[in-house]
Design an enzyme around this catalytic site. Structure first.
Site, PDB file in Angstrom:
ATOM      1  N   TRP A 363      16.306  62.156 -57.991  1.00  0.00           N
ATOM      2  CA  TRP A 363      16.497  60.523 -58.293  1.00  0.00           C
ATOM      3  C   TRP A 363      17.367  60.139 -57.386  1.00  0.00           C
ATOM      4  CZ3 TRP A 363      20.327  58.302 -61.960  1.00  0.00           C
ATOM      5  CH2 TRP A 363      21.732  59.273 -61.893  1.00  0.00           C
ATOM      6  N   GLU A 491      25.011  65.800 -66.348  1.00  0.00           N
ATOM      7  CA  GLU A 491      24.224  66.885 -66.512  1.00  0.00           C
ATOM      8  C   GLU A 491      24.963  68.284 -67.465  1.00  0.00           C
ATOM      9  OE1 GLU A 491      23.399  67.798 -62.523  1.00  0.00           O
ATOM     10  OE2 GLU A 491      21.762  66.633 -62.371  1.00  0.00           O
ATOM     11  N   GLN A 605      29.362  63.499 -64.456  1.00  0.00           N
ATOM     12  CA  GLN A 605      29.162  62.232 -63.629  1.00  0.00           C
ATOM     13  C   GLN A 605      28.690  61.008 -64.370  1.00  0.00           C
ATOM     14  OE1 GLN A 605      25.977  63.586 -61.296  1.00  0.00           O
ATOM     15  NE2 GLN A 605      24.369  62.672 -62.188  1.00  0.00           N
TER      16      GLN A 605
END
Length: 749
Positions: A363, A491, A605
């Protein structure tokens, strides 16, 4: 003999330098000094290699968390990559192939080979000039025989003639006398992530003045490399083979005061090139072109091609030389890594400067890199989106494999568009990429007014992804739709309920799909009928798309104090970071098991802040501030995508000390010699992140996604006195100048 070594002026604002050889940082500089032209890319390895750094070691590299992985090679890793040349992998479907190393030039005196580790070297310096992508090296080699040689190397991968790489070595004898043996060749003894992708390597003798290696890959491609050589003095060259290597070999007696220049040119062609003619015909054509035109003319065209790239891409910063060099380095790699005329490929996560992510696309392309291309090279941006259109069939296969209709874009993609990711968490649950692509397409269209792209290509992507979403959602007892089992941008939480980022992206995608179909139906009945027939579109489907778009849950509204990362985020365990994270110079993930991490509130993140960056008008200033204050302390920034997002938001809030802290972090990711971040390749998404941090954060540009006119709200770092850049906007070019006192927008044409 030829003239003495020519000097090259090193501009500290345009050149990355290595002023001493250090085995521990060599691999980092190999990545940082990667050269390329979109078509092919070579890491900045020494022409002679490093002793003991075998490149043909075979082993099984297990796909895992790259952030935490310990690389196999420590000293040196060659890299020759052509986007689209991929091979089969026993644990993956496709990975990019590290091709034969064609840069080899060995110098030997009395059986002593030049080697940066073993030889006596002084006055060493190596640098990459970002203005033209030329890599230089200069040194004095003190041989064991008492001969001192000054060596100056220069090489470039032509930006104009994309199949050519030119190399030059100038040799000046400072003292002593002896016979110099020279070997210049092509070495196929290379493995990719420990795997041999070469089914056959042929060292063909075509009775020409060149050496030739033809490689047949397990992906079914043929790659031809041809090298020619010339010298300023007469040398009798012979062509020799050693195992699979093929090289020119020649000798010359050198005395004090002598100068010798050697030029090597290599052409690389493949059977996937969109050109007519056999491989050998095309390969020889480029070499003949070099020997006809000469080094200087080819360099001039190459240099002009780079000038044209920098004309609309450069960012000028006054008052901060470190930031100036960093942004130019990152822009250089963005330009180099992009194959702007080949819509069959995108930009891999390491910018074709390493093997770490197997050459896969994420992405990152749409969210981190595309804005740079939208505003500097719109045609390149369009081409990156065309890659997604061209791999729509692969996305359909992904959906079908998961039991759905429509199209599901791969978390890790390659040339087919089929899912390449071997880790179930990401492949199955990090599904936001399918909606990210539609968002990116509209960002491009709103910035360029290229409505035709949506009508001609985008509509297929939108309808097919909408079909997937309509089946991927679950309806709850209250009649609303949810997205369960989702991994958002963070994640470190793999299976959450109604991730705010993902749900907002999907709602946007579905709303735009329904609106577009309705608009086409009203304005172009014939065109709509063609879409219906091509996609088998039914009216009931459109109604379902509208229903899901309207009733898909967002776990927040305008009255929410802290926007939840997911509906169930607060149910996860709190983390004592000080007790667990003993060494903050290493990723947090090294200090906690995956099992514990997956049930804890420790972000890898930006997630909610990424959402707010992409949908700024959805949130109040108070919500933005609350989200930053809540999530930043529990964000590990283990991902290179994270710091730039936080830096932009900090700049928006006027918290400049924090923004500057993140600026430093973003720059250090690949620029820091101490951190050695570029060793496995360039963090190319972070390159786009720095561009966004400067343009969206410090210049305060409001995204073209949400406004028609250029709007700026600058917050410059303390040291910066002026910021200048060029912006493509709605088919025109503008020059933006920002100072502490004011900002100006000047239309160029």
């Amino acid at each position: 003999m030829s003239k003495k070594n020519q000097t090259h002026v090193v501009d500290n604002l345009w050149c990355i330098e290595e002023n001493r050889f250090n085995q521990d940082t060599n691999k980092h500089f190999e990545g940082l000094f990667t050269q390329g032209n979109g078509y092919m890319h070579v890491r900045g390895s020494f022409e002679e290699g490093l002793r003991g750094a075998a490149q043909d070691e075979e082993y099984m590299r297990m796909p895992a968390n790259v952030t935490l992985e310990q690389p196999r090679h420590t000293k040196s890793k060659w890299g020759t990559f052509i986007p689209g040349i991929v091979g089969k992998h026993p644990l993956l479907k496709e990975e990019i192939i590290n091709l034969p190393y064609f840069l080899g030039i060995d110098l030997i005196i009395a059986d002593e080979e030049l080697n940066m580790e073993a030889s006596t070297i002084r006055e060493y310096k190596r640098w990459l000039d970002l203005r033209d992508g030329c890599l230089y090296r200069s040194l004095i080699w003190e041989t064991e025989q008492g001969i001192d040689l000054k060596l100056c190397y220069k090489r470039f991968v032509s930006m104009e003639e994309k199949h050519l790489c030119l190399q030059q070595v100038q040799i000046e004898v400072l003292s002593g006398e002896g016979i110099l043996d020279i070997r210049c060749g092509i070495n196929p003894e290379v493995r990719t992530n420990g795997f041999n992708h070469f089914k056959e390597v042929l060292t063909e003798d075509n009775n020409s003045e060149y050496i030739c290696t033809k490689t047949i890959t397990d992906g079914g491609n043929s790659v031809l490399m041809l090298s020619g050589i010339s010298a300023s003095e007469n040398i009798c060259w012979s062509r020799l083979t050693q195992n699979q290597r093929i090289f020119f070999s020649g000798s010359r007696l050198l005395k004090a005061g002598d100068c010798l220049e050697i030029q090597k040119v290599t052409s690389v062609v493949t059977d996937r090139d969109l050109e007519e003619g056999t491989l050998i015909e095309r390969g020889e054509k480029y070499l003949k072109y070099f020997f006809k035109e000469g080094w200087e003319k080819i360099y001039e065209r190459h240099s002009r091609a780079w000038d044209s790239k920098w004309l609309y891409s450069d960012i000028e910063i006054t008052g901060d030389d470190e930031a100036q060099l960093a942004i130019r380095t990152y822009i250089y790699h963005l330009i180099r890594a992009n194959s702007e005329n080949d819509s069959r490929v995108a930009i891999c996560a390491k910018g074709y400067a390493g093997e770490a992510y197997f050459g896969h696309y994420f992405w990152d392309t749409e969210i981190n890199m595309l804005p740079f291309f939208i505003h500097t090279n719109p045609q390149a941006a369009r081409n990156l989106l065309m890659y997604r259109y061209n791999t729509l069939e692969g996305a359909r296969k992904n959906a079908l494999e998961n039991g759905y209709e429509g199209a599901k874009y791969a978390w890790e993609a390659s040339v087919t568009g089929e899912e390449q990711c071997p880790c179930w968490q990401y492949a199955d649950h990090e599904i936001h990429i399918t909606a990210d692509i539609i968002y990116a397409m509209y960002h491009y269209v709103n910035s360029t007014e290229d409505i035709a792209f949506v009508r001609n290509f985008g509509v297929d992507m939108m309808v097919e992804t909408a079909r997937y979403w309509v089946q991927r959602v679950d309806r709850n007892k209250d009649g609303y739709y949810e997205l369960l089992g989702v991994m958002g941008p963070d994640e470190y939480l793999p299976i959450t309920r109604n991730n705010a980022f993902t749900n907002r992206m999907v709602k946007f995608s579905l709303e735009k799909t329904a609106d577009l179909l309705q608009k086409i139906k009203q304005e172009d009945a014939k065109g709509y009928l063609e879409i219906e027939n091509r996609l088998g579109l039914k009216e009931l489907e459109i109604e379902k798309i509208k229903e899901v778009a309207e009733k898909l849950i967002l776990p927040y509204d305008e009255n929410t104090d802290i926007v939840p990362q997911s509906e169930d985020f607060e149910s996860y365990a709190d983390v004592d970071f000080n007790a667990i994270w003993k060494d903050r110079t290493k990723p947090f993930g090294n200090f906690i098991s995956q099992e514990k991490n997956y049930r804890s509130k420790a972000l890898k993140q930006a997630d909610v802040l990424e959402l707010m960056l992409l949908y700024p008008d959805d949130f109040t200033r108070e919500q933005l501030t609350n989200a930053y204050d809540y999530y930043e302390p529990i964000t590990t920034h283990d991902s290179s995508l994270s710091a730039s997002v936080h830096g932009i938001v900090a700049a928006w809030m006027g918290r400049m000390p924090e923004a500057e802290k993140f600026l430093k972090k973003v720059m250090d990711i690949d620029m820091s010699e101490e951190k050695k971040g570029a060793a496995e390749g360039i963090h190319i998404a972070n390159c786009g992140g720095l561009w966004q941090m400067i343009v969206y954060g410090f210049a305060g540009l409001k995204s073209a996604m949400w406004c028609d006119e250029i709007q700026l709200a600058p917050h410059l770092p303390d040291k910066w006195t002026k910021l200048e850049f060029t912006l493509a906007w709605h088919g025109k070019r503008y020059r933006i100048t920002v100072t502490k006192e004011k900002h100006e927008i000047t239309e160029l044409y």
